[in-house]
Scaffold this active site. Structure first.
Site, PDB file in Angstrom:
ATOM      1  CB  THR A  10      -0.986   0.046   1.185  1.00  0.00           C
ATOM      2  OG1 THR A  10      -0.260   0.118   2.417  1.00  0.00           O
ATOM      3  CG2 THR A  10      -1.911  -1.154   1.200  1.00  0.00           C
ATOM      4  CG  LEU A  30      -5.062   6.396  -1.945  1.00  0.00           C
ATOM      5  CD1 LEU A  30      -5.513   6.406  -3.405  1.00  0.00           C
ATOM      6  CD2 LEU A  30      -5.765   7.499  -1.155  1.00  0.00           C
ATOM      7  CG  HIS A  31      -3.035   2.232   4.113  1.00  0.00           C
ATOM      8  ND1 HIS A  31      -1.722   1.938   3.878  1.00  0.00           N
ATOM      9  CD2 HIS A  31      -3.026   3.327   4.928  1.00  0.00           C
ATOM     10  CE1 HIS A  31      -0.944   2.795   4.523  1.00  0.00           C
ATOM     11  NE2 HIS A  31      -1.711   3.650   5.167  1.00  0.00           N
ATOM     12  CG  ASP A  32      -8.694   0.537   4.343  1.00  0.00           C
ATOM     13  OD1 ASP A  32      -7.763  -0.212   4.679  1.00  0.00           O
ATOM     14  OD2 ASP A  32      -9.360   1.210   5.164  1.00  0.00           O
TER      15      ASP A  32
END
Ligand code: BDR
Ligand code: CA
Length: 310
Positions: free
Chosen positions: A192, A238-240
């Site tokens: 990520t 924007l990990h998710d």
């Protein structure tokens, strides 16, 4: 691709939801305590569904505390005390679609599906662990194509030097999910952090209708928070949303297979450890180790531009 989401909104969860609603057939959402307490993540999920024009998607509140640990940790310093700071007056949420606990509702939902579906979890894994522990029989396993998890890291953490937030918040649940033998894909900080959005793209967000305006406010707050704590400068992790992209297009990622454990207590709490040598019966997990950043960002924009016209 039909999927169920499990999330703790949370600002990057908000973006992940916006993307998932345009890229997948979202059958339902379970919320979980994580970035903020459980009641807030449930309310925030409903608020976001309204902003994104999908109040019809069923939402059920899930775990409000970790599987075994007594104390909860939150990430209000990153997402604000509401969990969605940065855009005022997001309004009311939606009503819970069921009185069942989230993991039972998910099991009932899966039982009614005619084909295998994907699960995408972007918060602490408490609901997923309860679901897997309660329903780990062949019948259910055939109903799930893959469980894609945003969490963990093999290359350094964001809560401690080695532990990532979702795994640190509920390490017992994370260890159970990674050891479940179900088809699990771990999308952690390793990948990520390779796919951040340039902060200079924030203004473009605001041009994507009301949803875009809301996301510009939220991500602007989040970008400042990441910069303040020294996590990211000039880019927004924007990990998710990376987990959503990995679930939809695993072929765009580089994966390695590894038997993993999560340290459940002490100084290394939440740290993912590769079980070297003999795997001691631990199943292999697919770990994302690389992604084409340009492809990922265009996947995100291709989703967000669809909000321009509502
Ligand atoms: C993860 O932790 C949360 O703060 C984010 O929403 C994301 O799911 C990143 O470590
Ligand atoms: Ca999250």
């Amino acid at each position: 691709m039909r999927c169920y989401l499990d999330m703790d909104p949370g600002i990057d969860d908000a973006l992940a939801l916006a993307v998932a609603l345009k890229q997948c057939d979202v059958a339902g959402i379970t919320s979980v305590a994580g970035n903020v307490e459980g009641k807030k993540t449930f309310d925030n999920t409903g608020r976001l569904l309204k902003v994104f024009g999908r109040p019809d998607v069923p939402v059920v509140p899930g775990a409000t505390r970790p599987l075994l640990l007594f104390e909860s940790i939150f990430a209000e310093h990153v997402h604000g005390s509401s969990g969605l700071d940065g855009y005022p007056l997001l309004g009311e949420g939606v009503k819970a679609s069921s009185r069942l606990p989230a993991w039972q509702w998910l099991a009932a939902g899966l039982a009614a599906e005619s084909r295998p579906v994907d699960l995408i979890a972007t918060g602490p894994l408490t609901n997923m662990a309860r679901f897997l522990a309660g329903f780990d029989n062949d019948d259910y396993q055939q109903r799930v194509r893959a469980i894609t998890v945003m969490g963990g890291s093999l290359s350094g953490g964001n809560v401690t030097s080695t532990a990532e937030f979702n795994f640190f918040a509920d390490p017992d649940a994370a260890d159970l999910v990674l050891g479940s033998g179900w088809p699990v894909r771990m999308v952690g900080l390793d990948v990520t952090t390779l796919a951040g959005m340039p902060t200079s793209d924030l203004a473009r967000l605001g041009q994507q209708g009301r949803a875009g305006e809301v996301l510009e406010g939220l991500l602007g707050f989040y970008a400042q928070a990441l910069e303040r704590i020294g996590e990211a400068v000039d880019q927004i992790y924007l990990h998710d949303a990376v987990a959503v992209a990995a679930a939809c297009h695993p072929e765009k990622f580089v994966w390695k297979k590894a038997p993993l454990r999560v340290v459940r207590e002490g100084e290394l709490r939440g740290t993912v450890v590769e079980v070297l040598g003999q795997s001691h019966g631990r199943p292999l997990v697919d770990v994302a180790v690389d992604v084409d950043r340009e492809w990922f960002l265009s996947f995100v924009w291709e989703s967000l531009t669809q909000y321009k016209t509502g």
